[in-house]
Design a protein around this motif. Sequence first.
Motif, PDB file in Angstrom:
ATOM      1  N   ILE A 767      22.347   2.519   4.916  1.00 56.70           N
ATOM      2  CA  ILE A 767      21.977   1.117   4.687  1.00 56.70           C
ATOM      3  C   ILE A 767      22.878   0.044   4.946  1.00 56.70           C
ATOM      4  N   GLY A 768      24.254   0.334   4.415  1.00 60.36           N
ATOM      5  CA  GLY A 768      25.309  -0.412   4.727  1.00 60.36           C
ATOM      6  C   GLY A 768      25.349  -0.602   6.126  1.00 60.36           C
ATOM      7  N   PHE A 769      25.346   0.491   6.930  1.00 66.01           N
ATOM      8  CA  PHE A 769      25.503   0.220   8.603  1.00 66.01           C
ATOM      9  C   PHE A 769      24.551  -0.946   8.767  1.00 66.01           C
ATOM     10  N   GLY A 770      23.682  -1.250   8.394  1.00 68.18           N
ATOM     11  CA  GLY A 770      22.594  -2.561   8.813  1.00 68.18           C
ATOM     12  C   GLY A 770      23.319  -3.635   8.779  1.00 68.18           C
ATOM     13  N   LEU A 771      24.320  -3.909   8.008  1.00 63.86           N
ATOM     14  CA  LEU A 771      24.899  -4.990   8.163  1.00 63.86           C
ATOM     15  C   LEU A 771      26.427  -5.246   8.679  1.00 63.86           C
ATOM     16  N   GLU A 772      26.650  -4.362   9.535  1.00 63.91           N
ATOM     17  CA  GLU A 772      27.983  -4.201  10.131  1.00 63.91           C
ATOM     18  C   GLU A 772      28.008  -5.238  11.280  1.00 63.91           C
ATOM     19  N   SER A 795      24.547  -0.643  16.506  1.00 63.23           N
ATOM     20  CA  SER A 795      23.290  -1.287  15.836  1.00 63.23           C
ATOM     21  C   SER A 795      22.404  -0.055  15.254  1.00 63.23           C
ATOM     22  N   GLY A 796      21.877  -0.354  14.201  1.00 64.68           N
ATOM     23  CA  GLY A 796      20.805   0.793  13.711  1.00 64.68           C
ATOM     24  C   GLY A 796      21.371   2.103  13.006  1.00 64.68           C
ATOM     25  N   TYR A 805      16.039   2.696  12.072  1.00 67.67           N
ATOM     26  CA  TYR A 805      15.956   1.212  12.214  1.00 67.67           C
ATOM     27  C   TYR A 805      16.763   0.770  13.367  1.00 67.67           C
ATOM     28  N   ARG A 806      16.523  -0.549  13.842  1.00 62.72           N
ATOM     29  CA  ARG A 806      17.295  -0.875  15.068  1.00 62.72           C
ATOM     30  C   ARG A 806      18.350  -1.731  14.587  1.00 62.72           C
ATOM     31  N   ASP A 807      18.185  -2.645  14.007  1.00 60.77           N
ATOM     32  CA  ASP A 807      19.038  -3.651  13.482  1.00 60.77           C
ATOM     33  C   ASP A 807      18.636  -4.133  12.169  1.00 60.77           C
TER      34      ASP A 807
END
Length: 877
Positions: A767-772, A795-796, A805-807
């Motif tokens: 989930i955190g990677f979604g805000l990178e 992304s994703g 998820y993609r982005d």
Amino acid sequence: MLNRILTLLLISPMCLVGVTLPHEELEPLIKDYCFKCHGPEKEKGDVRFDRASLDLESEEAREFWRDVLISVEDGDMPPEDEPQPKDSTVSRFVHTLSTYLELAEPEPKVAEASEAVSPSAAGIHLDKKTLGPFLQSYCIDCHGPRKDKGDVRVDELGWTISDVDQAQRWQDVLDVLNGGDMPPKGEPQPRRSEMVETLNSLTTSLQLAEKRLSDHGGKVTMRRLNRREYVNTIQHLFGFPIAEYMIPEDSESEEFDTVGAHQFFGALQFDRYLTLGKEVAMEGFNWSSRSFGAPKSVRHQAEVRRRIQISDEYLVNDGLILYRPNQNVDTYDVSIKADPRAYYKVKVRAGATPNTLPVRHNMVVRSSTGIKSMMVHGTIEKPSVIDFTTSFPMFSRGQQLSFTEDGPYLGKFLGPYKQYMKALGEKNTQGAIWIDWVEVDGPYYHNKTSVLSELLASSGKDLYGVADAKSFIEQFAYEAFRREQPSSLYVLKLHGYFKSLIEEGMAYEEAMSEVISIILTSPQFLYIEEEKEKRMRHRLSTVSFVNRLSYFLWSAPPDKELYELALNDRIYDIPVIKQQIHRMLQDPRSDAFYTGFMEQWADLERFDGVSVDGSISKHLFHVGLRHSARREPIEFFKALAQENLPLENLINSDFIVATPQLAAYYGLPVPQKNGFHKIQLPADSPRGGLMTQAAFLVSGSNGERSSPVIRGTMILDKLLNSPPPPPPPNVPELGSKAKGPLSNREMVKMHQEQLVCASCHSKIDPIGFGLEHFDEIGRYRMTELVGDKQVPIVSGGKLASGHHYRDVTHLKQLLLSQKDKLGKEVIESLLEYGLGRTMEFSDREKIQGVLAKSKKHNYSVENVIFDVITSPLFTVK
């Protein structure tokens, strides 16, 4: 015949004990819409209201009325082809019936602190299918019947956690597993999947056991006024607020500052409150004798003594330019002689100097109440006028406004100033903001009355007679105690003390201030004690209810309208409550709720603690922008409440609520007027919702780089009502074993390879990677700095649920499918904040009831607040 039957029901012996339904509140719906089909003439479905007991002592009676409640709530009764009651009639019926059914439920048995909680009350059954084979394969040989190393036998632990001792023994098992101490080296080791599954199962069970074992049966602890509530209560009594630094600090707690169980009060606090009470009372008498001033305008001309050359061809004769280190000027101060009862309107005529970067066209105004940040839209040739309001509470540290360019504080030193210019890439080293004049207009008054001023006006000259002072003391205590009548003995003793001070030669105002200080230090004032404990659960009295309601939504005592409704016994009417909640949420006093609740729910204290250290970041994310970013979640939630928008906007929204400064920072259209505005987002914008706001993103960083772990944890906690457990002890820092520069994703992946971390991080990190794509100060980016190179952001990701998820936009769409979890999180938090106690295991069914009602209107915020306030959790003590 119906009236006679209902009357007989009402006076029957069965109705004289236990909890009895109020006939007069239920009759309008039953008489007109139910009795024809469910009475002596016809008994559809074998249901007859004339045979139903209004006494709820028996389970049979409660079951009957529960069925009635469900039928009415679901719209099954009255049938569609029959006459339909008004919505207000249905609302009152549902609220009354649900409240009295809640009152009639048997009290849950709660163990004393010294007793073990029984398995039936708090037993948590461990997952034997998961844990059994693991313990058998890797633990039983050394900790079983044949060998009991360290006097530990896992075969004797038991599969149900029903007391603190059992919980601690299983926690010890979890700790050694988390720490990698078990199984020891040299012994057979579990597969990674086995260890992750075991850690997940045991962690989840222990979290649930902790909730059950800490259950106190929903008791509301008597709680003390926090700083926010004390300030507002003093304003209600005396007509002016006081500076917060004068008030003893609130206790540090992970819970809301309204939770009584975590508040501390000692002799030092008592002494400070006593001293403060007298000072407040003396100022109260002082200002009550003064008339209210008529507004007048005072213009302060900002002038320099000689002409200034900004660039080769630009000269300024008048006004003042901020940040001119060669002239030793970096601020412009305006002094004000202020009335603490009033507020003032301020206008500033200013413009941006030519050839300076837009990022420098922001100004900060500091005062004793904090800072204000605003954008300067005009130029020196065509200045703009910026306006705002301000006030100066009693005991403020100074009464002046200080204007500076919104940047790091540089003082009068040229070195830091040049570093700042270099970091921004600024060529024009002169100040970027020119001020022509500042105009202060006032005083203006929101309210020209207070409890003290009204008592003084009604008493007249007789007040100053020693005998008549007793009436004044009694009336002031009555209002200070939130309409609870002080005992006659208490008043008598205070009056006696007052007379002794007068006899010693003390002046009236000083003697009465001594008495008032005692009232303001009494438990009845400092503590919100809604009602004396009663043997049975009961609905709050109308006065106690409006006090609870007002301190929830205003952090202040009720106003005259609320007290009037309470005294007339109308406040429990559903249409009345609904209208009052709407009025209160729109009132300026509700800012205390939006600020108090959202500051703590969104954990803005964490945001305050993050120090931005990057060389360019710290110059971009300076005080004014930081202030606007901190306020953004509060203003966003305020917009949701005042427009009754769905909670799902916290996950994703097609708008933001921002200042011009924030809008420019986000790369969005900039409003021409200062202050917070609702701004529609372009269709392709990654912004929208709480988790793409700067405050959330900065909180999810360490000040130097973004943190997928922190951000993922925050999303699980705040948006999905699923906070992960705290990390086990001695976990190494991210990247501590790296031999060279790593991207965030690479560092986290290395962390996941450690078994002790894998079980939790498999949920957190994806989930955190979604805000990178957002850096440590919330700017959108396509690359991140790794060593001395810019590396593209990947992304994703793949969530623990298996969804890809993609982005960030796609991630938010997936999270929206779990908006029920968000609803539960916010509802539980609102109840905790409003009741002043943590939510417990025994509250789960009642919370589920609020959740079900709120879901019907898609968790729109005003309706959620209405459902919380009208729930038995809020109305029953």
